[in-house]
Write a protein that holds these residues in place. Sequence first.
Motif, PDB file in Angstrom:
ATOM      1  N   THR A   4       0.833  -1.207   0.000  1.00 35.60           N
ATOM      2  CA  THR A   4       0.000   0.000   0.000  1.00 35.60           C
ATOM      3  C   THR A   4       0.865   1.254   0.000  1.00 35.60           C
ATOM      4  O   THR A   4       1.892   1.318   0.672  1.00 35.60           O
ATOM      5  CB  THR A   4      -0.929   0.041   1.224  1.00 35.60           C
ATOM      6  OG1 THR A   4      -0.149   0.063   2.409  1.00 35.60           O
ATOM      7  CG2 THR A   4      -1.867  -1.158   1.245  1.00 35.60           C
ATOM      8  N   MET A   5       0.446   2.207  -0.784  1.00 35.20           N
ATOM      9  CA  MET A   5       1.009   3.557  -0.844  1.00 35.20           C
ATOM     10  C   MET A   5       2.491   3.616  -1.236  1.00 35.20           C
ATOM     11  O   MET A   5       3.165   4.594  -0.962  1.00 35.20           O
ATOM     12  CB  MET A   5       0.770   4.300   0.469  1.00 35.20           C
ATOM     13  CG  MET A   5      -0.711   4.373   0.849  1.00 35.20           C
ATOM     14  SD  MET A   5      -1.767   5.054  -0.446  1.00 35.20           S
ATOM     15  CE  MET A   5      -1.472   6.785  -0.242  1.00 35.20           C
ATOM     16  N   LEU A   6       2.993   2.605  -1.910  1.00 35.23           N
ATOM     17  CA  LEU A   6       4.372   2.602  -2.381  1.00 35.23           C
ATOM     18  C   LEU A   6       4.583   3.665  -3.461  1.00 35.23           C
ATOM     19  O   LEU A   6       5.509   4.463  -3.392  1.00 35.23           O
ATOM     20  CB  LEU A   6       4.747   1.219  -2.919  1.00 35.23           C
ATOM     21  CG  LEU A   6       6.133   1.082  -3.536  1.00 35.23           C
ATOM     22  CD1 LEU A   6       7.206   1.280  -2.468  1.00 35.23           C
ATOM     23  CD2 LEU A   6       6.289  -0.280  -4.193  1.00 35.23           C
ATOM     24  N   MET A   7       3.710   3.697  -4.447  1.00 31.12           N
ATOM     25  CA  MET A   7       3.865   4.658  -5.539  1.00 31.12           C
ATOM     26  C   MET A   7       3.538   6.065  -5.086  1.00 31.12           C
ATOM     27  O   MET A   7       4.061   7.028  -5.638  1.00 31.12           O
ATOM     28  CB  MET A   7       3.020   4.237  -6.727  1.00 31.12           C
ATOM     29  CG  MET A   7       3.568   2.994  -7.371  1.00 31.12           C
ATOM     30  SD  MET A   7       2.611   2.456  -8.762  1.00 31.12           S
ATOM     31  CE  MET A   7       1.009   2.269  -8.046  1.00 31.12           C
ATOM     32  N   PHE A  12       7.018   9.056  -8.338  1.00 29.44           N
ATOM     33  CA  PHE A  12       7.592  10.136  -9.136  1.00 29.44           C
ATOM     34  C   PHE A  12       8.978   9.750  -9.652  1.00 29.44           C
ATOM     35  O   PHE A  12       9.419  10.229 -10.695  1.00 29.44           O
ATOM     36  CB  PHE A  12       7.651  11.444  -8.342  1.00 29.44           C
ATOM     37  CG  PHE A  12       8.570  11.399  -7.151  1.00 29.44           C
ATOM     38  CD1 PHE A  12       9.871  11.859  -7.249  1.00 29.44           C
ATOM     39  CD2 PHE A  12       8.137  10.908  -5.925  1.00 29.44           C
ATOM     40  CE1 PHE A  12      10.724  11.816  -6.163  1.00 29.44           C
ATOM     41  CE2 PHE A  12       8.978  10.855  -4.829  1.00 29.44           C
ATOM     42  CZ  PHE A  12      10.278  11.309  -4.948  1.00 29.44           C
ATOM     43  N   GLU A  13       9.682   8.878  -8.936  1.00 25.93           N
ATOM     44  CA  GLU A  13      11.007   8.409  -9.354  1.00 25.93           C
ATOM     45  C   GLU A  13      10.912   7.206 -10.284  1.00 25.93           C
ATOM     46  O   GLU A  13      11.651   7.102 -11.257  1.00 25.93           O
ATOM     47  CB  GLU A  13      11.844   7.982  -8.137  1.00 25.93           C
ATOM     48  CG  GLU A  13      12.227   9.103  -7.227  1.00 25.93           C
ATOM     49  CD  GLU A  13      12.971   8.617  -5.997  1.00 25.93           C
ATOM     50  OE1 GLU A  13      13.668   9.433  -5.395  1.00 25.93           O
ATOM     51  OE2 GLU A  13      12.855   7.424  -5.639  1.00 25.93           O
ATOM     52  N   PHE A  38      -3.055  -0.930  -2.768  1.00 27.85           N
ATOM     53  CA  PHE A  38      -3.855   0.286  -2.633  1.00 27.85           C
ATOM     54  C   PHE A  38      -2.898   1.440  -2.863  1.00 27.85           C
ATOM     55  O   PHE A  38      -1.950   1.645  -2.097  1.00 27.85           O
ATOM     56  CB  PHE A  38      -4.485   0.376  -1.240  1.00 27.85           C
ATOM     57  CG  PHE A  38      -5.412   1.551  -1.079  1.00 27.85           C
ATOM     58  CD1 PHE A  38      -6.686   1.523  -1.627  1.00 27.85           C
ATOM     59  CD2 PHE A  38      -5.004   2.682  -0.398  1.00 27.85           C
ATOM     60  CE1 PHE A  38      -7.543   2.598  -1.490  1.00 27.85           C
ATOM     61  CE2 PHE A  38      -5.857   3.771  -0.254  1.00 27.85           C
ATOM     62  CZ  PHE A  38      -7.132   3.721  -0.801  1.00 27.85           C
ATOM     63  N   ASP A  39      -3.113   2.167  -3.960  1.00 25.23           N
ATOM     64  CA  ASP A  39      -2.144   3.195  -4.319  1.00 25.23           C
ATOM     65  C   ASP A  39      -2.730   4.176  -5.323  1.00 25.23           C
ATOM     66  O   ASP A  39      -3.846   4.003  -5.807  1.00 25.23           O
ATOM     67  CB  ASP A  39      -0.894   2.545  -4.909  1.00 25.23           C
ATOM     68  CG  ASP A  39       0.385   3.177  -4.384  1.00 25.23           C
ATOM     69  OD1 ASP A  39       0.435   4.417  -4.277  1.00 25.23           O
ATOM     70  OD2 ASP A  39       1.323   2.423  -4.086  1.00 25.23           O
ATOM     71  N   THR A  40      -1.919   5.184  -5.654  1.00 26.58           N
ATOM     72  CA  THR A  40      -2.331   6.195  -6.610  1.00 26.58           C
ATOM     73  C   THR A  40      -2.423   5.608  -8.016  1.00 26.58           C
ATOM     74  O   THR A  40      -1.607   4.776  -8.402  1.00 26.58           O
ATOM     75  CB  THR A  40      -1.370   7.401  -6.606  1.00 26.58           C
ATOM     76  OG1 THR A  40      -1.809   8.358  -7.576  1.00 26.58           O
ATOM     77  CG2 THR A  40       0.057   7.007  -6.921  1.00 26.58           C
ATOM     78  N   GLY A  41      -3.406   6.060  -8.757  1.00 26.86           N
ATOM     79  CA  GLY A  41      -3.571   5.614 -10.130  1.00 26.86           C
ATOM     80  C   GLY A  41      -2.794   6.466 -11.109  1.00 26.86           C
ATOM     81  O   GLY A  41      -2.832   6.246 -12.307  1.00 26.86           O
ATOM     82  N   LYS A  42      -2.061   7.434 -10.595  1.00 28.64           N
ATOM     83  CA  LYS A  42      -1.372   8.404 -11.439  1.00 28.64           C
ATOM     84  C   LYS A  42      -0.096   7.855 -12.076  1.00 28.64           C
ATOM     85  O   LYS A  42       0.366   8.372 -13.074  1.00 28.64           O
ATOM     86  CB  LYS A  42      -1.038   9.640 -10.589  1.00 28.64           C
ATOM     87  CG  LYS A  42      -0.609  10.838 -11.382  1.00 28.64           C
ATOM     88  CD  LYS A  42      -0.475  12.041 -10.473  1.00 28.64           C
ATOM     89  CE  LYS A  42      -0.125  13.269 -11.273  1.00 28.64           C
ATOM     90  NZ  LYS A  42      -0.069  14.450 -10.439  1.00 28.64           N
ATOM     91  N   GLY A  76      -4.642  11.654  -9.156  1.00 34.61           N
ATOM     92  CA  GLY A  76      -4.672  10.349  -9.809  1.00 34.61           C
ATOM     93  C   GLY A  76      -5.686   9.400  -9.224  1.00 34.61           C
ATOM     94  O   GLY A  76      -5.968   8.357  -9.779  1.00 34.61           O
ATOM     95  N   GLY A  77      -6.237   9.741  -8.076  1.00 42.60           N
ATOM     96  CA  GLY A  77      -7.162   8.832  -7.405  1.00 42.60           C
ATOM     97  C   GLY A  77      -6.408   7.726  -6.690  1.00 42.60           C
ATOM     98  O   GLY A  77      -5.240   7.474  -6.968  1.00 42.60           O
ATOM     99  N   LEU A  78      -7.077   7.096  -5.768  1.00 44.75           N
ATOM    100  CA  LEU A  78      -6.499   5.967  -5.042  1.00 44.75           C
ATOM    101  C   LEU A  78      -7.293   4.717  -5.401  1.00 44.75           C
ATOM    102  O   LEU A  78      -8.523   4.711  -5.319  1.00 44.75           O
ATOM    103  CB  LEU A  78      -6.526   6.218  -3.532  1.00 44.75           C
ATOM    104  CG  LEU A  78      -5.608   7.343  -3.066  1.00 44.75           C
ATOM    105  CD1 LEU A  78      -5.831   7.635  -1.584  1.00 44.75           C
ATOM    106  CD2 LEU A  78      -4.151   7.009  -3.334  1.00 44.75           C
ATOM    107  N   TYR A  79      -6.580   3.679  -5.807  1.00 48.73           N
ATOM    108  CA  TYR A  79      -7.197   2.468  -6.334  1.00 48.73           C
ATOM    109  C   TYR A  79      -6.911   1.267  -5.452  1.00 48.73           C
ATOM    110  O   TYR A  79      -5.780   1.085  -4.993  1.00 48.73           O
ATOM    111  CB  TYR A  79      -6.685   2.166  -7.745  1.00 48.73           C
ATOM    112  CG  TYR A  79      -7.224   3.125  -8.762  1.00 48.73           C
ATOM    113  CD1 TYR A  79      -8.292   2.772  -9.573  1.00 48.73           C
ATOM    114  CD2 TYR A  79      -6.678   4.391  -8.901  1.00 48.73           C
ATOM    115  CE1 TYR A  79      -8.804   3.663 -10.502  1.00 48.73           C
ATOM    116  CE2 TYR A  79      -7.186   5.290  -9.828  1.00 48.73           C
ATOM    117  CZ  TYR A  79      -8.246   4.917 -10.622  1.00 48.73           C
ATOM    118  OH  TYR A  79      -8.762   5.792 -11.545  1.00 48.73           O
ATOM    119  N   ALA A  80      -7.931   0.458  -5.257  1.00 48.77           N
ATOM    120  CA  ALA A  80      -7.784  -0.844  -4.605  1.00 48.77           C
ATOM    121  C   ALA A  80      -7.704  -1.878  -5.722  1.00 48.77           C
ATOM    122  O   ALA A  80      -8.536  -1.894  -6.630  1.00 48.77           O
ATOM    123  CB  ALA A  80      -8.974  -1.131  -3.698  1.00 48.77           C
ATOM    124  N   VAL A  81      -6.679  -2.727  -5.649  1.00 52.37           N
ATOM    125  CA  VAL A  81      -6.472  -3.758  -6.662  1.00 52.37           C
ATOM    126  C   VAL A  81      -6.222  -5.079  -5.953  1.00 52.37           C
ATOM    127  O   VAL A  81      -5.426  -5.144  -5.011  1.00 52.37           O
ATOM    128  CB  VAL A  81      -5.266  -3.405  -7.573  1.00 52.37           C
ATOM    129  CG1 VAL A  81      -4.936  -4.545  -8.517  1.00 52.37           C
ATOM    130  CG2 VAL A  81      -5.543  -2.125  -8.352  1.00 52.37           C
TER     131      VAL A  81
END
Length: 100
Positions: A4-7, A12-13, A38-42, A76-81
Amino acid sequence: VTCTMLMHQKGFETPEMWRMVVVGAAKLLTAGGCLFMFDTGKCGGFGSRDVVAGFARRVGLAIHLHEKREDGVDGGGLYAVVLQKPTSTTVAAFSTAAPA
């Protein structure tokens, strides 16, 4: 396996970092095991169900859930996958399931 929340922190890197997580999980999971992200879709197409499902399929995982849960602060929104390493029974279920 959970990531979760790695990206959100490093995307950005390395915007394609989610793909590395999926490859690692595919190696770790046994049949029927799941990866929850669970992370940004951007970053790197993570917000696109088609992109995630296509990559997951290439490494032997099936998509079970790809859903925007929050708008997020980065636009980018936050997505559950949820991705799963199929068993012989889940292969048939995932191959006929319509996208959510």
